[in-house]
Write a protein that holds these residues in place. Sequence first.
Motif, short mmCIF file in Angstrom:
data_model
loop_
_atom_site.label_atom_id
_atom_site.label_comp_id
_atom_site.label_asym_id
_atom_site.label_seq_id
_atom_site.Cartn_x
_atom_site.Cartn_y
_atom_site.Cartn_z
N UNK A 144 -9.70 3.65 -1.71
CA UNK A 144 -8.87 3.22 -2.83
C UNK A 144 -7.42 3.65 -2.61
N UNK A 145 -6.49 2.76 -2.85
CA UNK A 145 -5.07 3.09 -2.82
C UNK A 145 -4.71 3.88 -4.08
N UNK A 146 -3.57 4.59 -4.07
CA UNK A 146 -3.15 5.29 -5.29
C UNK A 146 -3.01 4.34 -6.48
N UNK A 147 -3.34 4.83 -7.66
CA UNK A 147 -3.26 4.00 -8.87
C UNK A 147 -1.82 3.73 -9.28
N UNK A 148 -0.93 4.68 -9.05
CA UNK A 148 0.46 4.50 -9.45
C UNK A 148 1.20 3.62 -8.46
N UNK A 149 2.01 2.70 -8.99
CA UNK A 149 2.63 1.68 -8.16
C UNK A 149 3.48 2.26 -7.04
N UNK A 150 4.31 3.24 -7.34
CA UNK A 150 5.21 3.78 -6.33
C UNK A 150 4.44 4.39 -5.16
N UNK A 151 3.42 5.16 -5.48
CA UNK A 151 2.62 5.79 -4.43
C UNK A 151 1.83 4.74 -3.65
N UNK A 152 1.34 3.72 -4.34
CA UNK A 152 0.60 2.65 -3.66
C UNK A 152 1.50 1.92 -2.67
N UNK A 153 2.72 1.59 -3.09
CA UNK A 153 3.64 0.88 -2.21
C UNK A 153 4.04 1.73 -1.02
N UNK A 154 4.21 3.02 -1.25
CA UNK A 154 4.56 3.91 -0.14
C UNK A 154 3.43 3.97 0.88
N UNK A 155 2.19 4.06 0.40
CA UNK A 155 1.04 4.10 1.32
C UNK A 155 0.93 2.80 2.11
N UNK A 156 1.10 1.66 1.45
CA UNK A 156 1.02 0.38 2.15
C UNK A 156 2.14 0.24 3.17
N UNK A 176 -4.63 -7.73 -8.65
CA UNK A 176 -3.43 -8.57 -8.57
C UNK A 176 -2.22 -7.78 -8.10
N UNK A 177 -2.03 -6.59 -8.66
CA UNK A 177 -0.91 -5.75 -8.26
C UNK A 177 -1.03 -5.31 -6.81
N UNK A 182 0.75 -5.52 -1.24
CA UNK A 182 0.40 -5.72 0.16
C UNK A 182 1.24 -6.84 0.77
N UNK A 183 1.47 -7.90 0.00
CA UNK A 183 2.32 -9.00 0.47
C UNK A 183 3.73 -8.50 0.78
N UNK A 184 4.26 -7.64 -0.09
CA UNK A 184 5.59 -7.09 0.12
C UNK A 184 5.62 -6.18 1.35
N UNK A 185 4.58 -5.39 1.54
CA UNK A 185 4.56 -4.43 2.64
C UNK A 185 4.30 -5.08 3.99
N UNK A 186 3.36 -6.04 4.02
CA UNK A 186 2.91 -6.61 5.29
C UNK A 186 3.53 -7.97 5.61
N UNK A 187 4.13 -8.60 4.60
CA UNK A 187 4.66 -9.94 4.79
C UNK A 187 3.72 -10.98 4.21
N UNK A 211 -0.03 -14.15 0.63
CA UNK A 211 0.63 -14.91 -0.43
C UNK A 211 -0.35 -15.87 -1.10
N UNK A 212 -1.14 -16.58 -0.29
CA UNK A 212 -2.10 -17.55 -0.83
C UNK A 212 -3.19 -16.85 -1.64
#
Length: 281
Positions: A144-156, A176-177, A182-187, A211-212
């Motif tokens: 599981x990724x972190x529940x908080x958005x900032x920490x999740x984005x940093x991990x990704x 969804x989030x 993941x789309x933002x981090x990986x393209x 994206x799809x």
Amino acid sequence: MPAASPPTRTAGVLHVVATPIGNLGDLSPRAQQVLRDVAAVCAEDTRHTRQLFAQAGIDTPLVALHEHNEDAMAQRLVERLQAGDSLALVSDAGTPLVSDPGFRLVRAARAAGIRVSPVPGPSAPVAALSVAGLPSDRFAFEGFLPAKAAARRERLAALAGEPRTLVFFESSHRIGEMLADAEQAFGDGRCAVVARELTKLFETVLDGTLAALRERVEADPDQRRGEFVVLVEGAGDDDDGARLAEGRRVYALLAAHLPPSTAARLAAEITGAPRKALYGG
């Protein structure tokens, strides 16, 4: 003549037993026999396991073992094993210790010289890999990724350059989030798979670009229900893709301490990734 010493009782065995992730028919005959034969079964949620036992006709006593009491319970259970009781360890679903409690008990049992024996069976990450159509010779399970958005984005962001297929668990209220991050981090063009409700009645396995998949999940409420395994293809060997992935990773680290435009400029200089792809400002 001195009295004979009582026979020494052989230590028991700790069986680590995989249980179904959905379809109850996946509880193997061997698993059922072990669960019947042991003195007690250590379960993450005894209510959940009791339902499984009712279906299988098993009446072995249950002992609650979860993240909140495992430290306190581990030594007591090891003492039972040393006294000769064989025990089983199960999680709510799938193979124990895979994003579930049990590590401390297994470590304590092994440290005490107790035999720990696996009873293999269902595993959601492996089941998802087997049907994903993504490279599976090398993969990294991230749970599981972190529940908080900032920490999740940093991990990704830190995983953007990982060449192995990535495997995540995700909940229905964050899927969804997670896909958007993941789309933002990986393209948006990175290939991925969303496996939902594996082995259950409403099982779906969706594939496509991040994206799809995000658009599909956002548009269909049914695809935001249940339990999820998300798989993302690893970073490619092409120079542009690897450079962009590394640029995003470095940008995420710098952006935690610098203004976004400055972080993007520095990340681009360090990695050679295009600045506009890192930050739209």
